[in-house]
Every structure is written in C-alpha cells, then in structure tokens.
Design a protein around this motif. Structure first.
Motif, PDB file in Angstrom:
ATOM      1  N   GLY A  91     -19.509 -14.720 -26.853  1.00 16.63           N
ATOM      2  CA  GLY A  91     -20.510 -13.968 -27.626  1.00 16.63           C
ATOM      3  C   GLY A  91     -21.733 -14.813 -27.939  1.00 16.63           C
ATOM      4  N   ASN A  92     -22.349 -14.515 -29.090  1.00 20.22           N
ATOM      5  CA  ASN A  92     -23.584 -15.210 -29.485  1.00 20.22           C
ATOM      6  C   ASN A  92     -23.396 -16.720 -29.557  1.00 20.22           C
ATOM      7  OD1 ASN A  92     -25.080 -12.843 -29.813  1.00 20.22           O
ATOM      8  ND2 ASN A  92     -24.165 -12.491 -31.824  1.00 20.22           N
ATOM      9  N   MET A  93     -22.223 -17.148 -29.980  1.00 16.46           N
ATOM     10  CA  MET A  93     -21.947 -18.584 -30.108  1.00 16.46           C
ATOM     11  C   MET A  93     -21.255 -19.120 -28.852  1.00 16.46           C
ATOM     12  SD  MET A  93     -23.030 -19.539 -33.138  1.00 16.46           S
ATOM     13  CE  MET A  93     -22.179 -21.068 -33.493  1.00 16.46           C
ATOM     14  N   LEU A 111     -22.169 -11.913 -41.821  1.00 14.30           N
ATOM     15  CA  LEU A 111     -21.308 -13.088 -41.609  1.00 14.30           C
ATOM     16  C   LEU A 111     -21.091 -13.838 -42.923  1.00 14.30           C
ATOM     17  CD1 LEU A 111     -22.515 -14.484 -38.155  1.00 14.30           C
ATOM     18  CD2 LEU A 111     -20.317 -13.426 -38.677  1.00 14.30           C
ATOM     19  N   LYS A 131     -18.381 -12.071 -44.632  1.00 14.56           N
ATOM     20  CA  LYS A 131     -17.102 -12.463 -44.023  1.00 14.56           C
ATOM     21  C   LYS A 131     -16.608 -13.792 -44.608  1.00 14.56           C
ATOM     22  CE  LYS A 131     -15.111 -14.293 -39.827  1.00 14.56           C
ATOM     23  NZ  LYS A 131     -15.294 -14.820 -38.490  1.00 14.56           N
ATOM     24  N   ASP A 144     -14.264 -12.988 -21.255  1.00 15.21           N
ATOM     25  CA  ASP A 144     -14.611 -12.189 -22.436  1.00 15.21           C
ATOM     26  C   ASP A 144     -14.293 -10.739 -22.083  1.00 15.21           C
ATOM     27  OD1 ASP A 144     -16.754 -12.582 -25.048  1.00 15.21           O
ATOM     28  OD2 ASP A 144     -16.474 -10.537 -24.313  1.00 15.21           O
ATOM     29  N   LEU A 145     -14.057  -9.915 -23.108  1.00 13.46           N
ATOM     30  CA  LEU A 145     -13.778  -8.492 -22.845  1.00 13.46           C
ATOM     31  C   LEU A 145     -15.028  -7.770 -22.362  1.00 13.46           C
ATOM     32  CD1 LEU A 145     -11.635  -7.609 -26.025  1.00 13.46           C
ATOM     33  CD2 LEU A 145     -10.813  -8.084 -23.696  1.00 13.46           C
ATOM     34  N   VAL A 146     -16.214  -8.304 -22.704  1.00 10.74           N
ATOM     35  CA  VAL A 146     -17.475  -7.605 -22.421  1.00 10.74           C
ATOM     36  C   VAL A 146     -18.076  -8.090 -21.099  1.00 10.74           C
ATOM     37  CG1 VAL A 146     -19.843  -7.267 -23.281  1.00 10.74           C
ATOM     38  CG2 VAL A 146     -17.917  -7.250 -24.875  1.00 10.74           C
ATOM     39  N   THR A 200     -14.481 -18.863 -36.982  1.00 12.78           N
ATOM     40  CA  THR A 200     -14.262 -19.013 -38.428  1.00 12.78           C
ATOM     41  C   THR A 200     -13.189 -18.010 -38.819  1.00 12.78           C
ATOM     42  OG1 THR A 200     -16.581 -19.577 -38.774  1.00 12.78           O
ATOM     43  CG2 THR A 200     -15.336 -18.882 -40.709  1.00 12.78           C
ATOM     44  N   MET A 259     -13.475 -18.720 -29.062  1.00 10.48           N
ATOM     45  CA  MET A 259     -14.589 -18.500 -29.999  1.00 10.48           C
ATOM     46  C   MET A 259     -14.671 -16.991 -30.239  1.00 10.48           C
ATOM     47  SD  MET A 259     -16.561 -20.032 -31.875  1.00 10.48           S
ATOM     48  CE  MET A 259     -18.102 -20.299 -32.677  1.00 10.48           C
ATOM     49  N   LEU A 260     -13.884 -16.520 -31.203  1.00 14.75           N
ATOM     50  CA  LEU A 260     -13.618 -15.090 -31.376  1.00 14.75           C
ATOM     51  C   LEU A 260     -13.988 -14.634 -32.791  1.00 14.75           C
ATOM     52  CD1 LEU A 260     -10.170 -15.408 -29.585  1.00 14.75           C
ATOM     53  CD2 LEU A 260     -12.157 -14.181 -28.674  1.00 14.75           C
ATOM     54  N   PRO A 261     -14.025 -13.301 -33.024  1.00 16.08           N
ATOM     55  CA  PRO A 261     -14.520 -12.838 -34.327  1.00 16.08           C
ATOM     56  C   PRO A 261     -13.673 -13.269 -35.540  1.00 16.08           C
ATOM     57  CG  PRO A 261     -14.638 -11.059 -32.710  1.00 16.08           C
ATOM     58  CD  PRO A 261     -13.889 -12.193 -32.057  1.00 16.08           C
ATOM     59  N   GLY A 277     -25.091 -22.399 -36.466  1.00 16.60           N
ATOM     60  CA  GLY A 277     -25.591 -21.113 -35.968  1.00 16.60           C
ATOM     61  C   GLY A 277     -25.887 -21.090 -34.480  1.00 16.60           C
ATOM     62  N   VAL A 279      -5.086 -13.568 -28.990  1.00 12.78           N
ATOM     63  CA  VAL A 279      -5.381 -14.307 -27.749  1.00 12.78           C
ATOM     64  C   VAL A 279      -4.436 -15.507 -27.601  1.00 12.78           C
ATOM     65  CG1 VAL A 279      -7.122 -15.741 -26.590  1.00 12.78           C
ATOM     66  CG2 VAL A 279      -7.779 -13.521 -27.535  1.00 12.78           C
TER      67      VAL A 279
HETATM   68  P1  NAD Z   1     -19.673 -12.444 -31.312  1.00 14.98           P
HETATM   69  O1  NAD Z   1     -19.155 -11.161 -31.874  1.00 14.98           O
HETATM   70  O2  NAD Z   1     -21.060 -12.520 -30.774  1.00 14.98           O
HETATM   71  O3  NAD Z   1     -18.677 -12.981 -30.156  1.00 14.98           O
HETATM   72  C1  NAD Z   1     -17.286 -12.800 -30.167  1.00 14.98           C
HETATM   73  C2  NAD Z   1     -16.875 -12.538 -28.719  1.00 14.98           C
HETATM   74  O4  NAD Z   1     -15.443 -12.471 -28.639  1.00 14.98           O
HETATM   75  C3  NAD Z   1     -17.406 -11.204 -28.174  1.00 14.98           C
HETATM   76  O5  NAD Z   1     -18.148 -11.448 -27.002  1.00 14.98           O
HETATM   77  C4  NAD Z   1     -16.128 -10.399 -27.896  1.00 14.98           C
HETATM   78  O6  NAD Z   1     -16.237  -9.538 -26.779  1.00 14.98           O
HETATM   79  C5  NAD Z   1     -15.134 -11.512 -27.650  1.00 14.98           C
HETATM   80  N1  NAD Z   1     -13.735 -11.086 -27.802  1.00 14.98           N
HETATM   81  C6  NAD Z   1     -13.162 -10.416 -28.838  1.00 14.98           C
HETATM   82  N2  NAD Z   1     -11.846 -10.226 -28.597  1.00 14.98           N
HETATM   83  C7  NAD Z   1     -11.593 -10.808 -27.388  1.00 14.98           C
HETATM   84  C8  NAD Z   1     -10.424 -10.935 -26.591  1.00 14.98           C
HETATM   85  N3  NAD Z   1      -9.255 -10.439 -26.984  1.00 14.98           N
HETATM   86  N4  NAD Z   1     -10.524 -11.582 -25.404  1.00 14.98           N
HETATM   87  C9  NAD Z   1     -11.716 -12.095 -24.990  1.00 14.98           C
HETATM   88  N5  NAD Z   1     -12.862 -11.988 -25.698  1.00 14.98           N
HETATM   89  C10 NAD Z   1     -12.793 -11.343 -26.889  1.00 14.98           C
HETATM   90  O7  NAD Z   1     -19.480 -13.520 -32.502  1.00 14.98           O
HETATM   91  P2  NAD Z   1     -20.196 -14.949 -32.635  1.00 14.98           P
HETATM   92  O8  NAD Z   1     -21.463 -14.805 -33.423  1.00 14.98           O
HETATM   93  O9  NAD Z   1     -20.203 -15.618 -31.305  1.00 14.98           O
HETATM   94  O10 NAD Z   1     -19.162 -15.692 -33.607  1.00 14.98           O
HETATM   95  C11 NAD Z   1     -17.910 -16.165 -33.150  1.00 14.98           C
HETATM   96  C12 NAD Z   1     -17.223 -16.872 -34.308  1.00 14.98           C
HETATM   97  O11 NAD Z   1     -18.060 -17.943 -34.774  1.00 14.98           O
HETATM   98  C13 NAD Z   1     -16.960 -15.988 -35.520  1.00 14.98           C
HETATM   99  O12 NAD Z   1     -15.710 -16.322 -36.069  1.00 14.98           O
HETATM  100  C14 NAD Z   1     -18.096 -16.326 -36.480  1.00 14.98           C
HETATM  101  O13 NAD Z   1     -17.743 -16.126 -37.837  1.00 14.98           O
HETATM  102  C15 NAD Z   1     -18.296 -17.802 -36.176  1.00 14.98           C
HETATM  103  N6  NAD Z   1     -19.643 -18.324 -36.450  1.00 14.98           N
HETATM  104  C16 NAD Z   1     -20.747 -17.613 -36.096  1.00 14.98           C
HETATM  105  C17 NAD Z   1     -22.003 -18.131 -36.378  1.00 14.98           C
HETATM  106  C18 NAD Z   1     -23.257 -17.379 -35.990  1.00 14.98           C
HETATM  107  O14 NAD Z   1     -24.338 -17.752 -36.459  1.00 14.98           O
HETATM  108  N7  NAD Z   1     -23.186 -16.348 -35.155  1.00 14.98           N
HETATM  109  C19 NAD Z   1     -22.139 -19.377 -37.021  1.00 14.98           C
HETATM  110  C20 NAD Z   1     -20.988 -20.092 -37.345  1.00 14.98           C
HETATM  111  C21 NAD Z   1     -19.740 -19.548 -37.052  1.00 14.98           C
END
Ligand code: NAD
Length: 295
Positions: free
Chosen positions: A10-12, A240, A243, A31-33, A93, A64-66, A121, A74
């Motif tokens: 995902g984003n991270m 977030l 969360k 990734d699922l997407v 997280t 690196m999942l939600p 971030g 996973v």
């Molecule tokens: P995101 O939602 O962009 O990415 C999560 C990815 O996980 C998605 O692409 C989703 O399709 C994938 N996913 C979910 N279930 C799956 C599975 N069973 N198999 C394969 N892929 C799967 O979230 P993000 O922003 O990348 O954040 C990820 C983690 O990092 C979270 O726990 C978040 O709290 C933490 N985090 C985020 C930030 C931020 O600024 N975005 C900063 C610090 C920590």
C-alpha cells in the motif's frame, strides 16, 4: 543479497519494497490489489500469485498491512510455508496482543520474528528515512537490522516480543495529545490578539517547545513545510491517528494504566473523523478545536 518476500504494497509497503529492490535484494511481492502489484512490478519486484507463494524459499519476509487481524491472517497462512530459521518482520502498526501472538506462531514454526512498526509516514517510506521500533529476541533483531537499514535511517531495539508496537503506541499517544495542546494554544492566542508568529517565536524556544509545534506547526506560516501550508493534505491522516489512539486506549484498558489525556485525545480525534475529516492531516485538528469555541 537476500531473497525478500514483501506482503502488503500500500501507501507505505509499496515504496518500502521498492527501496529493497534498489538496495539490490531480490524482492518477491504480493498484495490483494492489482494496481499495487503492477506498481511493484514496475519498481522491479517479481510478483507472486499468493502470499504463501511469495514466501517459499525467502530468507526474509516483510508484512505491511492495515491491522492486527490482517497480520495474524497472513502470518497464519505464510509462516508454516517459510524455510526453518528464516526471518519474518511485521512493520504494520497493530495491537501488542496480536503482535505477541504473531511472535508465538513464528517461534512454534522455527522462524525468527521481529515486530518493527515505523514512524516517518509516506515521505519516510519513499526516502528510506523511516524510524523502526523493534521488538523481538536479540538474534532476530540482529538479522533484521541490515534489511531495515535499507528502508530507514534509525533502527531501535526496544525489547522483547511486542516492544516495538508498545513504543509506537506510546509515542503516538504523546503526538496526538501534543498536537491538540499546540492547537489549543494557537486558538487561544488568536482570541487574545497574539500573532501566530509571535507565539511560535516564543514557544519554539521556551518550555512549550515540542515536535507538534516546531516541525509540524498546525497553522500556516511559521514552519513552511508543515501540512497547514498545504490545506492540511496528509502527511498523516486523522483516521490513522484515531487508529493509533484507539490502540493506546485498548492497551491502557488491558493493562490498567491511567491515560486520561490519551482518552480525551482519542475522543477529540474520533469527533473530527465522524465529521468526515478522517482524510485530513491530523494537524487539521486545529479547525475542530476552533469550532469548539463557545460550546
Ligand atoms: P494501506 O491501506 O495503504 O496498505 C495496506 C495494504 O495491505 C493494501 O495495499 C492492502 O491491499 C494490503 N492487504 C490487506 N490485506 C492483505 C492480505 N491479506 N494479503 C495481501 N495484502 C493485503 O496502508 P498503509 O498506509 O500502507 O499502512 C500500512 C500500515 O502502516 C498500517 O498498519 C498503518 O497504521 C501503518 N503506518 C502508516 C503510516 C502512513 O503514514 N500511511 C505511517 C506509519 C505507520
């Protein structure tokens, strides 16, 4: 160079996986997407058909999942498919309890494990400047460190299983509370006819100094790089922050710790989120604070 399976692009996770490719590792991603898989392919990773397919023969697995339920789902799938003695790192997280359950699963299957949530971030993920807070045994941490160094600039071993998540939750509780405190001070200064710059010049060099003021100032002007200067585009979205403050409250309840300001901060961010502002940077809470005037 190692073979690294990366699950959750995902984003991270997307940019983090890209940095491992840049460092010369062979990255097998899932990734699922579909759009996330295509981006990872364009970044130089090979794409697997499933999470368990990605980890076969890998030296290291990164997730690196939600949230906790995704990580446990996973890990239950992939850990039994991993090579004995290989390493799995979770950088999501999540709650401390799920992190500890994940470590126990790895130990049962003869796999080394580290919880390594991040701060910094999406900018830190792209620039490989993240801070990693790690929990796990010494040997697992030593194996994880060179991999994490390709995605971050500060790697801290906080203690045993779940200690990285504990550090992350405590840090972000300070952040949520301090951003509200700084926002309240600016809202009061506005009512008192004190300019933003005057408050900033004094507080940033006085006892009110903190990261929420000096790096991430919630009003435009004093810190040109803060999201306040960019219409509060994230950065770090308020959803977030909800969360993370909720994880802190769950941990406080589970352990009997008193966190009255943490609880209040969670409620304030929840109201902001409920008002449709979850996608706004968390420093946008100053708009909510101003709106509370007279209520
Ligand atoms: P995101 O939602 O962009 O990415 C999560 C990815 O996980 C998605 O692409 C989703 O399709 C994938 N996913 C979910 N279930 C799956 C599975 N069973 N198999 C394969 N892929 C799967 O979230 P993000 O922003 O990348 O954040 C990820 C983690 O990092 C979270 O726990 C978040 O709290 C933490 N985090 C985020 C930030 C931020 O600024 N975005 C900063 C610090 C920590």
């Amino acid at each position: 160079m190692a073979t690294i399976a990366f699950i959750g692009l995902g984003n991270m996770g997307g940019p983090m996986a890209a940095n491992l490719v840049k460092a010369g590792h062979k990255v097998v991603a899932f990734d699922l997407v579909e759009a996330s898989r295509s981006q990872a392919k364009a970044d130089g990773a090979s794409i697997a058909d499933s999470a368990s397919g990605a980890v076969k023969g890998a030296d290291v697995v990164v997730t690196m999942l939600p949230a906790g339920k995704h990580v446990l789902g996973v890990w239950n799938d992939v850990v039994p498919a991993m090579t004995k003695g290989a390493l799995i790192i979770d950088s999501s997280t999540i709650d401390v309890e799920s992190a500890r359950a994940a470590h126990a699963l790895a130990a049962k299957n003869g796999v080394l494990s580290v919880d390594a949530p991040v701060s910094g971030g999406t900018g830190g993920a792209k620039g490989a400047t993240l801070t990693f807070m790690c929990g796990g045994e010494e040997g697992a941490f030593a194996a994880a460190k060179p991999v994490l160094e390709k995605m971050g600039k500060k790697i801290v071993h906080c203690g045993g299983a779940g200690a990285g998540q504990a550090a992350k939750i405590c840090n972000n509780m300070i952040l949520g509370i301090s951003m509200i405190a700084v926002s309240e001070a600016f809202a009061l200064a506005e009512k008192l006819g004190l300019s933003h710059q005057a408050l900033f010049d004094v507080a940033s060099t006085s006892s009110g100094q903190c990261w929420s003021l000096t790096t991430y100032c919630p009003v435009p002007g004093p810190v040109p790089t803060s999201p306040a200067n960019n219409d509060y585009k994230p950065g770090f979205a308020s959803a977030l922050m909800v969360k993370d403050l909720t994880l802190a409250q769950d941990a406080a309840k589970a352990t009997g710790a008193a966190t009255p300001l943490g609880k209040h901060a969670q409620e304030i961010y929840q109201s902001f989120d409920a008002a449709g502002q979850g996608g706004v940077d968390f420093s946008g809470i100053i708009k909510h604070v101003r709106g509370l005037a007279g209520k």
